[in-house]
Design a protein around this motif. Sequence first.
Motif, short mmCIF file in Angstrom:
data_model
loop_
_atom_site.label_atom_id
_atom_site.label_comp_id
_atom_site.label_asym_id
_atom_site.label_seq_id
_atom_site.Cartn_x
_atom_site.Cartn_y
_atom_site.Cartn_z
N VAL A 11 2.06 60.97 91.84
CA VAL A 11 3.22 60.68 91.00
C VAL A 11 4.37 61.61 91.39
CG1 VAL A 11 4.10 60.63 88.63
CG2 VAL A 11 1.73 59.96 89.08
N PRO A 12 5.54 61.07 91.71
CA PRO A 12 6.69 61.92 92.10
C PRO A 12 7.05 62.91 91.00
CG PRO A 12 7.15 59.60 92.53
CD PRO A 12 5.86 59.64 91.76
N LEU A 13 7.54 64.08 91.39
CA LEU A 13 7.90 65.13 90.44
C LEU A 13 8.82 64.63 89.33
CD1 LEU A 13 8.47 68.30 92.67
CD2 LEU A 13 6.63 67.88 91.05
N ALA A 14 9.78 63.80 89.66
CA ALA A 14 10.74 63.31 88.66
C ALA A 14 10.06 62.52 87.54
CB ALA A 14 11.79 62.44 89.34
N GLY A 30 2.36 74.56 92.07
CA GLY A 30 3.38 74.29 93.06
C GLY A 30 3.13 73.10 93.96
N GLU A 31 2.23 72.22 93.56
CA GLU A 31 1.97 71.03 94.36
C GLU A 31 3.20 70.13 94.33
OE1 GLU A 31 -1.66 69.56 92.65
OE2 GLU A 31 -2.88 70.83 93.95
N PRO A 32 3.35 69.25 95.33
CA PRO A 32 4.56 68.45 95.46
C PRO A 32 4.66 67.26 94.51
CG PRO A 32 3.02 67.90 97.19
CD PRO A 32 2.43 69.05 96.45
N ALA A 33 3.55 66.91 93.82
CA ALA A 33 3.55 65.75 92.93
C ALA A 33 2.45 65.93 91.89
CB ALA A 33 3.33 64.47 93.75
N CYS A 34 2.47 65.07 90.88
CA CYS A 34 1.46 65.10 89.82
C CYS A 34 0.34 64.12 90.12
CB CYS A 34 2.08 64.71 88.48
SG CYS A 34 3.30 65.87 87.89
N ASP A 35 -0.76 64.31 89.40
CA ASP A 35 -1.89 63.41 89.52
C ASP A 35 -1.73 62.26 88.53
OD1 ASP A 35 -2.82 65.33 91.27
OD2 ASP A 35 -4.15 66.24 89.80
#
Length: 170
Positions: A11-14, A30-35
């Motif tokens: 899932v994109p950060l936004a 600090g990962e680039p996206a969510c699960d």
Amino acid sequence: LQANSPAVNAVPLADCPATDQRGVTRPDDGEPACDIGAFELADQTPFANFTGKLEVTVSSGRFELNSRFTLGAASDGIDPLTEPVTLQIGTLSLTIPAGSFLEQKKGDYVFSGVVDGVSLNAKFEDMGAGMYTFKANGSSASALSITNPVTVTLSIGDDSGSWTGTVSIN
């Protein structure tokens, strides 16, 4: 989630909510996206050691755990005030949500309440140098199905440990 799940970091950060259903921060470390889903996969830092003594009375769903653990070298410490705590005893899994513990004195935390229908009392005591005791007792654990040997797992935020042993079953 399993570490190799396609839901991890999908899932994109936004579009990420700030926390998951347990109160774990999203995204994780600090990962680039969510699960995808209700839970963020939290990378675990293993305890350097974890031992304990467990007594169980299956007929009443009662248990008493006395344990001791030392944080692993990569640990950033524990904070039950802001991190969820999960205790798993055999098939029974209880998660105490972040913010449910109270600090008695610096490094000592207590919880008393009901989690998934189980009356639970839990206490962390800071022994210094990254060593802690953890005591928990519960009753009305109808899902308490224990056979020897049993595995006990304790997770505090991203720190976790397990031990397997023979327990006293009444």
